[in-house]
Scaffold this motif. Structure first.
Motif, short mmCIF file in Angstrom:
data_model
loop_
_atom_site.label_atom_id
_atom_site.label_comp_id
_atom_site.label_asym_id
_atom_site.label_seq_id
_atom_site.Cartn_x
_atom_site.Cartn_y
_atom_site.Cartn_z
N ILE A 1 0.73 -1.24 0.08
CA ILE A 1 -0.04 -0.02 -0.02
C ILE A 1 0.89 1.22 0.24
CG2 ILE A 1 -1.78 1.39 1.23
CD1 ILE A 1 -2.77 -1.40 2.46
N VAL A 2 0.46 2.36 -0.84
CA VAL A 2 1.13 3.60 -0.82
C VAL A 2 0.13 4.58 -0.46
CG1 VAL A 2 2.89 2.92 -2.41
CG2 VAL A 2 0.60 3.86 -3.19
N THR A 3 0.46 5.89 0.12
CA THR A 3 -0.31 6.87 0.33
C THR A 3 -0.22 7.91 -1.20
OG1 THR A 3 0.03 6.33 2.63
CG2 THR A 3 -0.88 8.69 2.00
N THR A 4 -1.46 8.06 -1.41
CA THR A 4 -1.79 8.96 -2.70
C THR A 4 -2.10 10.45 -2.10
OG1 THR A 4 -3.78 8.41 -3.30
CG2 THR A 4 -1.95 7.08 -4.32
N ALA A 5 -2.00 11.24 -2.92
CA ALA A 5 -2.32 12.82 -2.58
C ALA A 5 -3.67 12.90 -2.91
CB ALA A 5 -1.30 13.64 -3.44
N ASP A 6 -4.34 12.04 -3.81
CA ASP A 6 -5.59 12.36 -4.18
C ASP A 6 -6.85 11.57 -4.00
OD1 ASP A 6 -4.37 10.74 -5.94
OD2 ASP A 6 -5.35 11.31 -7.71
N LYS A 7 -6.19 10.11 -3.63
CA LYS A 7 -7.00 8.95 -3.66
C LYS A 7 -6.99 8.27 -2.27
CE LYS A 7 -7.85 8.89 -8.48
NZ LYS A 7 -7.60 8.03 -9.67
N GLY A 8 -6.08 8.75 -1.20
CA GLY A 8 -6.02 8.17 0.07
C GLY A 8 -5.11 6.80 -0.28
N GLU A 9 -5.04 5.94 0.57
CA GLU A 9 -4.35 4.57 0.30
C GLU A 9 -4.80 3.85 -0.86
OE1 GLU A 9 -4.55 2.41 4.15
OE2 GLU A 9 -3.21 4.34 5.25
N MET A 10 -3.81 3.33 -1.65
CA MET A 10 -4.12 2.59 -2.51
C MET A 10 -3.20 1.37 -2.91
SD MET A 10 -5.11 5.29 -5.75
CE MET A 10 -5.45 3.89 -6.75
N HIS A 11 -3.42 0.09 -3.39
CA HIS A 11 -2.56 -0.86 -3.69
C HIS A 11 -1.69 -0.75 -4.79
CE1 HIS A 11 -5.45 -2.79 -0.87
NE2 HIS A 11 -4.45 -3.62 -0.50
N VAL A 12 -0.69 -1.20 -4.73
CA VAL A 12 0.48 -1.22 -5.84
C VAL A 12 0.07 -2.47 -6.57
CG1 VAL A 12 2.65 -1.82 -6.66
CG2 VAL A 12 2.42 -0.27 -4.67
N THR A 13 -0.25 -2.44 -7.98
CA THR A 13 -0.73 -3.32 -9.01
C THR A 13 0.66 -3.98 -9.64
OG1 THR A 13 -2.93 -2.45 -9.26
CG2 THR A 13 -1.93 -3.85 -10.93
N TRP A 14 1.44 -3.42 -9.97
CA TRP A 14 2.66 -3.92 -10.83
C TRP A 14 3.62 -2.72 -10.52
CZ3 TRP A 14 5.20 -1.20 -14.84
CH2 TRP A 14 6.11 -2.07 -15.64
N THR A 15 5.14 -3.30 -10.46
CA THR A 15 6.15 -2.63 -10.62
C THR A 15 7.16 -3.21 -11.53
OG1 THR A 15 7.37 -3.86 -8.94
CG2 THR A 15 5.98 -1.94 -8.10
N GLY A 16 7.89 -2.26 -12.23
CA GLY A 16 8.91 -2.60 -13.34
C GLY A 16 9.92 -1.92 -13.04
N ARG A 17 11.26 -2.44 -13.65
CA ARG A 17 12.52 -1.79 -13.53
C ARG A 17 13.27 -1.60 -14.98
NH1 ARG A 17 15.99 -2.49 -9.08
NH2 ARG A 17 18.25 -2.08 -9.47
N ARG A 18 13.76 -0.59 -15.08
CA ARG A 18 14.43 -0.35 -16.51
C ARG A 18 15.87 0.25 -16.15
NH1 ARG A 18 12.26 0.04 -21.49
NH2 ARG A 18 13.79 0.54 -23.11
N GLU A 19 17.10 -0.45 -16.68
CA GLU A 19 18.22 0.16 -16.64
C GLU A 19 18.39 0.96 -17.91
OE1 GLU A 19 20.15 -0.09 -13.94
OE2 GLU A 19 19.00 -1.85 -12.90
N VAL A 20 18.84 2.01 -17.94
CA VAL A 20 19.14 3.05 -19.13
C VAL A 20 20.73 3.43 -19.25
CG1 VAL A 20 18.70 4.87 -20.52
CG2 VAL A 20 16.71 3.27 -19.29
N LEU A 21 21.42 3.06 -20.50
CA LEU A 21 22.57 3.48 -20.40
C LEU A 21 22.69 4.77 -21.48
CD1 LEU A 21 24.69 0.19 -20.70
CD2 LEU A 21 24.57 1.76 -18.75
N PHE A 22 23.42 5.85 -21.38
CA PHE A 22 23.11 6.86 -22.27
C PHE A 22 24.72 6.99 -22.85
CE2 PHE A 22 20.65 8.07 -18.56
CZ PHE A 22 19.46 8.14 -19.20
#
Length: 345
Positions: A154-175
């Protein structure tokens, strides 16, 4: 994942109104302008077929996930641009130029006679919407580093109160040298307002942060709106990190689009548009579709509306410039008042 930008035939007219030219057939057409429709594709399978990964509506014709895209002809456009006339499930759909090329209103395109000799070339991925690893995200138990969040928490949002995380992803970017399109944007403490953020905030250029104020209301009709971070580098305390060589970006998707509290500032959660989905890996995109299956068949409505009105890149940049000039003018007025004060003394 490939993505093609389709300019539908409804945006074209015959170059010679006295002649009857069918869309997609050999002839000349004038582009009248209009927004491109993104086509999210599956990796070409057997026989090089291109299929839609996500349903799309072109004009009034709906096309389901899995619809087949075929090339009927090659297209020439001004300034040496090239492209293809395509059909979707056998229906003339429009023109896809090569890569990230775009047509301008008034451009004349020529649909060439003869069989095509190539397939459409997808454009580079776009729409990376994420926080830099290490960003503190507000939760009911206090700030958590964004990369430690997991689906179901659960995270705390500024507009909708507490909400569940549905999905997370990770991306490594080289420049590489000169490749600045996706280099992160740094917001120093206080750059978005008093105590916003409370510490340095680093996000991708396309990530949307919340702006407040009467100038925002003039643009959107709402006193708060989302604006792309990369368009705000004219603001004092905001800059693109041009010396950054690599970064880890983290996506956080909630049950619905919402405003997260990140390092004391307000910034969006991941919003799955065709462009942002195209920027994901195949496994990540499959995972998103597994959590929200309706995204495949109703991409425009399945995830719901954006948390706030959105300001486009050009208007956000103009707003940032206006705020910068306003800050300069205010400072000049203050200096003039000081001069008068000292003269009187």
């Amino acid at each position: 994942m490939p993505v093609l930008s389709l300019q539908p035939w409804s945006q074209f007219s015959a170059a010679d109104p006295s002649k009857t030219v069918q869309p997609g057939t050999a002839g000349q057409f004038v582009f009248q302008g209009g927004k491109a429709v993104p086509l999210l594709l599956r990796v070409p399978g057997g026989a090089g077929k291109l299929e839609l990964e996500q349903a799309v509506t072109v004009g009034e014709a709906p096309h389901p996930c899995g619809a087949v895209i075929e090339v009927t002809a090659e297209v020439a456009a001004p300034d040496g641009k090239r492209g293809h006339a395509v059909t979707i499930n056998g229906l003339p759909a429009g023109v896809c130029l090569v890569g990230d090329q775009r047509l301008r209103g008034g451009d004349m395109v020529t649909v060439e006679a003869g069989a095509p000799t190539s397939l459409p070339e997808p454009e580079p991925f776009s729409g990376i919407l994420c926080f830099a690893a290490g960003t503190p995200i507000e939760t009911p138990t206090g700030p958590r580093r964004v990369e430690t969040l997991r689906p179901g928490e659960i995270v705390t949002t500024a507009d909708k109160g507490e909400m569940h995380v549905t999905w997370t992803g990770r991306r490594e970017v080289l420049f590489v040298r000169g490749d600045n399109r996706y280099r992160p944007v740094l917001f120093h403490a206080g750059s978005l307002g008093p105590d916003s953020p409370t510490a340095d905030l680093v996000v991708s250029p396309d990530h949307q942060v919340v702006l407040h104020g009467p100038d925002v209301a003039e643009l959107t009709g709402n006193t708060a709106a989302l604006a792309p971070a990369g368009a705000l580098t004219e603001l004092r305390g905001v800059r693109q990190m041009l010396g950054k060589r690599r970064i880890t970006y983290i996506h956080v998707m909630l049950e619905n689009h919402a405003v997260l509290r990140a390092a004391g500032a307000e910034a969006e959660s991941f919003y799955p548009t065709p462009d942002t989905l195209a920027a994901l890996s195949d496994d990540q995109r499959s995972s998103v579709f597994a959590h929200v299956p309706a995204l495949r068949i109703a991409p425009e409505t399945a995830y719901g509306p954006t948390a706030l009105p959105m300001i486009d890149w050009d208007n956000a940049r103009d707003l940032a410039v206006a705020r910068k000039e306003g800050a300069k003018a205010t400072k000049s007025d203050a200096d003039e008042d000081d001069d008068l004060k000292y003269a009187a003394e």
